[in-house]
Design an enzyme around this catalytic site. Sequence first.
Site, PDB file in Angstrom:
ATOM      1  N   LEU A 111       0.822  -1.221   0.000  1.00  0.00           N
ATOM      2  CA  LEU A 111       0.000   0.000   0.000  1.00  0.00           C
ATOM      3  C   LEU A 111       0.853   1.268   0.000  1.00  0.00           C
ATOM      4  O   LEU A 111       1.797   1.361   0.783  1.00  0.00           O
ATOM      5  CB  LEU A 111      -0.818   0.053   1.293  1.00  0.00           C
ATOM      6  CG  LEU A 111      -2.277  -0.317   1.322  1.00  0.00           C
ATOM      7  CD1 LEU A 111      -2.875   0.057   2.676  1.00  0.00           C
ATOM      8  CD2 LEU A 111      -3.056   0.372   0.209  1.00  0.00           C
ATOM      9  N   GLY A 112       0.523   2.207  -0.852  1.00  0.00           N
ATOM     10  CA  GLY A 112       1.142   3.534  -0.791  1.00  0.00           C
ATOM     11  C   GLY A 112       2.645   3.530  -1.026  1.00  0.00           C
ATOM     12  O   GLY A 112       3.352   4.413  -0.563  1.00  0.00           O
ATOM     13  N   ALA A 113       3.145   2.540  -1.746  1.00  0.00           N
ATOM     14  CA  ALA A 113       4.592   2.400  -1.876  1.00  0.00           C
ATOM     15  C   ALA A 113       5.078   2.686  -3.299  1.00  0.00           C
ATOM     16  O   ALA A 113       6.185   2.342  -3.673  1.00  0.00           O
ATOM     17  CB  ALA A 113       5.009   0.993  -1.459  1.00  0.00           C
ATOM     18  N   LEU A 115       3.574   1.568  -6.089  1.00  0.00           N
ATOM     19  CA  LEU A 115       3.251   0.487  -7.035  1.00  0.00           C
ATOM     20  C   LEU A 115       1.783   0.502  -7.471  1.00  0.00           C
ATOM     21  O   LEU A 115       1.291  -0.467  -8.060  1.00  0.00           O
ATOM     22  CB  LEU A 115       3.607  -0.888  -6.438  1.00  0.00           C
ATOM     23  CG  LEU A 115       5.082  -1.133  -6.112  1.00  0.00           C
ATOM     24  CD1 LEU A 115       5.294  -2.573  -5.664  1.00  0.00           C
ATOM     25  CD2 LEU A 115       5.985  -0.838  -7.310  1.00  0.00           C
ATOM     26  N   SER A 117      -1.215   0.508  -5.847  1.00  0.00           N
ATOM     27  CA  SER A 117      -2.188  -0.411  -5.239  1.00  0.00           C
ATOM     28  C   SER A 117      -3.599   0.166  -5.286  1.00  0.00           C
ATOM     29  O   SER A 117      -4.563  -0.555  -5.569  1.00  0.00           O
ATOM     30  CB  SER A 117      -1.791  -0.735  -3.797  1.00  0.00           C
ATOM     31  OG  SER A 117      -1.893   0.410  -2.997  1.00  0.00           O
ATOM     32  N   SER A 118      -3.736   1.459  -5.035  1.00  0.00           N
ATOM     33  CA  SER A 118      -5.085   2.035  -4.991  1.00  0.00           C
ATOM     34  C   SER A 118      -5.721   2.032  -6.379  1.00  0.00           C
ATOM     35  O   SER A 118      -6.917   1.753  -6.524  1.00  0.00           O
ATOM     36  CB  SER A 118      -5.036   3.448  -4.423  1.00  0.00           C
ATOM     37  OG  SER A 118      -4.112   4.232  -5.124  1.00  0.00           O
ATOM     38  N   ALA A 119      -4.930   2.306  -7.403  1.00  0.00           N
ATOM     39  CA  ALA A 119      -5.477   2.281  -8.767  1.00  0.00           C
ATOM     40  C   ALA A 119      -5.936   0.876  -9.126  1.00  0.00           C
ATOM     41  O   ALA A 119      -7.006   0.684  -9.721  1.00  0.00           O
ATOM     42  CB  ALA A 119      -4.419   2.760  -9.771  1.00  0.00           C
ATOM     43  N   ALA A 120      -5.148  -0.129  -8.727  1.00  0.00           N
ATOM     44  CA  ALA A 120      -5.510  -1.522  -9.049  1.00  0.00           C
ATOM     45  C   ALA A 120      -6.808  -1.906  -8.345  1.00  0.00           C
ATOM     46  O   ALA A 120      -7.679  -2.558  -8.939  1.00  0.00           O
ATOM     47  CB  ALA A 120      -4.370  -2.459  -8.647  1.00  0.00           C
ATOM     48  N   ASP A 162      -1.681   5.991 -13.344  1.00  0.00           N
ATOM     49  CA  ASP A 162      -1.849   4.721 -12.620  1.00  0.00           C
ATOM     50  C   ASP A 162      -3.061   3.943 -13.105  1.00  0.00           C
ATOM     51  O   ASP A 162      -3.001   2.730 -13.316  1.00  0.00           O
ATOM     52  CB  ASP A 162      -2.062   4.983 -11.127  1.00  0.00           C
ATOM     53  CG  ASP A 162      -0.783   5.324 -10.409  1.00  0.00           C
ATOM     54  OD1 ASP A 162       0.135   5.842 -11.071  1.00  0.00           O
ATOM     55  OD2 ASP A 162      -0.711   5.075  -9.202  1.00  0.00           O
TER      56      ASP A 162
HETATM   57  O1  PMV Z   1       3.241   6.865  -5.581  1.00  0.00           O
HETATM   58  P1  PMV Z   1       2.143   6.751  -6.573  1.00  0.00           P
HETATM   59  O2  PMV Z   1       2.038   5.402  -7.194  1.00  0.00           O
HETATM   60  O3  PMV Z   1       0.830   7.274  -6.031  1.00  0.00           O
HETATM   61  O4  PMV Z   1       2.532   7.712  -7.793  1.00  0.00           O
HETATM   62  C1  PMV Z   1       2.492   9.119  -7.687  1.00  0.00           C
HETATM   63  C2  PMV Z   1       2.948   9.708  -8.988  1.00  0.00           C
HETATM   64  C3  PMV Z   1       2.960  11.222  -9.048  1.00  0.00           C
HETATM   65  O5  PMV Z   1       3.420  11.581 -10.346  1.00  0.00           O
HETATM   66  C4  PMV Z   1       3.926  11.814  -8.018  1.00  0.00           C
HETATM   67  C5  PMV Z   1       1.575  11.829  -8.807  1.00  0.00           C
HETATM   68  C6  PMV Z   1       0.580  11.486  -9.911  1.00  0.00           C
HETATM   69  O6  PMV Z   1      -0.626  11.436  -9.601  1.00  0.00           O
HETATM   70  O7  PMV Z   1       0.983  11.318 -11.070  1.00  0.00           O
END
Ligand code: PMV
Length: 327
Positions: A111-113, A115, A117-120, A162
Site C-alpha cells: 500500500l502507498g509504496a 506500485l 495499489s489504490s489504482a488496481a 496509474d
Molecule cells: O506513488 P504513486 O504510485 O501514487 O505515484 C504518484 C505519482 C505522481 O506523479 C507523483 C503523482 C501522480 O498522480 O501522477
Amino acid sequence: MAVSSAPGKVYLFGEHAVVYGEPAVPCAIERRATVEVSARSDGRLRVDAGDLTLDGFTVEYGGDGAPDVDVPQSLVQAATGYVDGAVAQARDAADAPDVGFDVAIESAIPLGAGLGSSAAVAVAGIDAATRELGVELSTEELAERAYRVEREVQSGEASRADTFCSAMGGAVRVEGDDCRQLDAPNLPFVIGYDGGAGDTGELVASVRALREEYDFAADTVEAVGDLVRRGERALDEGDIAELGRLMDVNHGLLSALGVSSRSLDAMVWAAREAGARGAKLTGAGGGGCIVALDESEASRTALGYTPGCVESFRAELDFEGVRREDG
Ligand code: PMV
C-alpha cells in the site's frame, strides 16, 4: 458474484513531472489486486480487506457514520476510500443508486509504496461491481471511472497514469489527457521495498513549491520530460542498456527535486553496484519502492543484504490489464 483483478505498476520514467503536463511511462507489473463483489439488497456495504501490508480487517457500514473497526482510522480510510469510490462509480454506471455490496479484496501490492495499489483496487473493484450488476464497461470507460475515484480520494491531485496503466496493462504513455499503449519488450524488473510509504499529496506539494520558487527546479521538471521522450525511443528500439542509463538519470533528477530518501538511495545503489542496467525510485518517493532493470538475480541478492530493504521481488512487465477471474 463477480471477481476481477488488476495489476500494479512501476514508473519506468516521468513521475512528478507528469503532474505538470510532461509525459510519463508507467508499466504494469505482475502483482495484482483481486476484488470479489456480491450485490446485496439491503443497501449496506461490507468490506473485507486482506492486504499484504495491513492485518486483514472487515468493516460493515451503511452510508451514515464512520465504520466501526478496531484498526487506526487512517488505515481504514485509505483502504475504504477507494472501495467507496469504486462502488459509487458502479452504482452510477449501472443506474442502481441503492444497491449494496459485499466486497473482498486480496492484494499482493504494498500500500502507498509507489506500485499503484489504490489504482488496481479501483479498477478491479469497478469492473467486478459493474459486471455483478450486469453492465459491461469498455476498458477505456473503466480507466476513466477509476481515474475519477483517484482524483476524488486524492483531493484533485492525480494523473491518469496509474489507472490507465492498471486497466490496459503493458507499458503506456500518459501526457495530460492523452493516454496510449506502447509497444515494449519484456522488461526484467526487480523491485526493492523499504516497508514504508511516502505521502503522495505532501510530496507533490513539495515539488510544486520548489518549482515555483526556483527556475532550476522548473528546468528539472522539463528535463524529466526530455528524458521521457528519449526513453520512449529506447523502449521502441528495445534498447535495455539505454533504458537503464535513463532510469539512473531520472532518479538523479527526482533526488534533485527532493523526493528520494536514504533507504531509496541505498536500494538504488545496491542494485546498480550489483550490475543492474539502471535503478530509480518509483512513484511519489519519500519511501516505498525502487525499480531496477536486471536480467540476472544479482540485484535481488544484493537487495536482500541491503539495510533498509525489507523485501525484494522480481515482477516482469504484465501485458494484461484488468482481468476477469470468475470464468
Ligand atoms: O506513488 P504513486 O504510485 O501514487 O505515484 C504518484 C505519482 C505522481 O506523479 C507523483 C503523482 C501522480 O498522480 O501522477
